[in-house]
Design an enzyme around this catalytic site. Sequence first.
Site: not given
Ligand code: FNR
Length: 390
Positions: A191, A165, A141, A297, A273
Site C-alpha cells: 500500500t 505497510y 493487513s 483507500h 495498492k
Molecule cells: C482500510 N483500508 C486499508 N488498506 C490497506 O491497505 N491496509 C489497511 O490496513 C487498511 N485498513 C483499513 C481500515 C478501515 C477501517 C477501512 C474502511 C479501510 C482500505 C481498504 O483496503 C480499501 O481500500 C477501502 O476500504 C475501499 O473503500 P470502501 O469500498 O470500503 O469504501
Amino acid sequence: MVSIVANPNCGVPTMETGMERQLEIYRKGLFGMPEQFPVDAESLESAARTAMKPEAYDYVAGSAGTEQTADANRRAFAKWQIVPRFLRDVAQRDWSVELFGRRYPAPIYVAPVGVQGIIHPDGELATARACAKLGIPFTLSTVSSYTIEQVAEAMGDAPRWFQLYWSRNHEVAASFVRRAEAAGYSAIVVTVDTYMLAWRPRDLRRAYLPFMHGDGLANYFSDPAFRALLSAPPEEDPGSAVMQFAAIFGNPSLTWDDLSRLREWTRLPVLLKGILHPDDAREAVRRGIDGIIVSNHGGRQVDGAIPALEALVQIAEAVGDAVPLLFDSGIRTGADALKALALGARMVGLGRPVMWALGVDGENGVHTYLRNFLAEFDLTLALSGYTRIS
Ligand code: FNR
C-alpha cells in the site's frame, strides 16, 4: 446448507447461483423464518452501527476531511450505466478468473482492513474463515489483530494475500514479507498511499486511534525484527512498544527505487495498492511490478482526491493489460462490480461492507454477506446477458 461445490474440472470452488440464494431466502420466508441478515449495503451498515462500539463504527465509517472523496467514489458509479443484452442463452455461467497463475471462483476479493478485533472479537480469523469457505481471497493487513501465522492457520490452503505497510525500518518490512511467504500467502500488496495517516475528523473528535490502545499490532509484537528494537518485550512494557510502533509505522521517504528490495525479500508477485495517476501506473509497469490496485483507500487518505473509478478508466487507458488491474473504493453492489470490471479491472475488492457484516454477526455475517454479494453479482451479470468475465 452448502454454499460451494467442488468443481470437478479444475478444483476451484464454484459459486452457488444467485437464483439458488434468492430461493433460499424466499423459501425461509414461506416457512415463517424471514432472513434476519440485511440484504443491501445500506441496511447492513445501519445494523452494524447498532451492533458496534461507537468509536469502532466511526473508525470504519470515517474518511479523510470532509469525506467528499468517499462520497465521490459512490457517485462515480452512477455516471456509468449498463446496457443489458437478451436472448443469448445465459443458463450456464462461469465467473472464474485467473490471476498470477491461480484461478479464483469469482473476480471478487476482500480488501485489507486493519484492526478487525475492534469490530468483532474473532477479527481477521472470522473474516478469513468466511473467505476460505467460498474460495474468495482474503487480504491480511499489516496492522491486524491476529498474526500472519494465526490467520494462515485459520485458512488452511485457501487463498490469501498479505498487505504491507512498509515500515521506516526496512528490517521490519522485510521480516513481515518473509513471514507472509513462509505462511503461504500468495501475493504481496504494497500500500503506497498511507505513509502517514490523513486528518480524519471522526477519529480526532473522539481522540480515538486503535493502535494507541495496542490494537492491530499483533504482527509487530510477534516480530523478531520489531522486538529487537525494544528494551523490554511488549508483554512487559506495552506502552513503550506502542510508541515504538508509532515511530516506525510509516515511511514517508519511500521511493520507487526502494521497491527493488522486495525482489530480495520474496519471490511472490507484488501489487501496488493506491495508484491513482496514469504516470504512476506506467512507472509501476516499467519497474516490473506484477499488478496494480487502483484505489483511494475508500476516501480515507486524500480528501478531494479523484474518485477511484475515474482513475481506473484513465489507468486502464494508459497501461492496457500490461499488468492486471485490480480495483477497490466504493464497491457496494453487483452492478458496481460489473462496471469496474467493464472499465478494466480484473478483480474488485470489498472493504467496508465486509466489516459491517463482521460487526453484525462475525464469521457467519461475513459468509452470508459474501454469498449475498456473489448472488447479486451473478444475477446482475446474467440479466445483462453475460456468461463469462472475458
Ligand atoms: C482500510 N483500508 C486499508 N488498506 C490497506 O491497505 N491496509 C489497511 O490496513 C487498511 N485498513 C483499513 C481500515 C478501515 C477501517 C477501512 C474502511 C479501510 C482500505 C481498504 O483496503 C480499501 O481500500 C477501502 O476500504 C475501499 O473503500 P470502501 O469500498 O470500503 O469504501
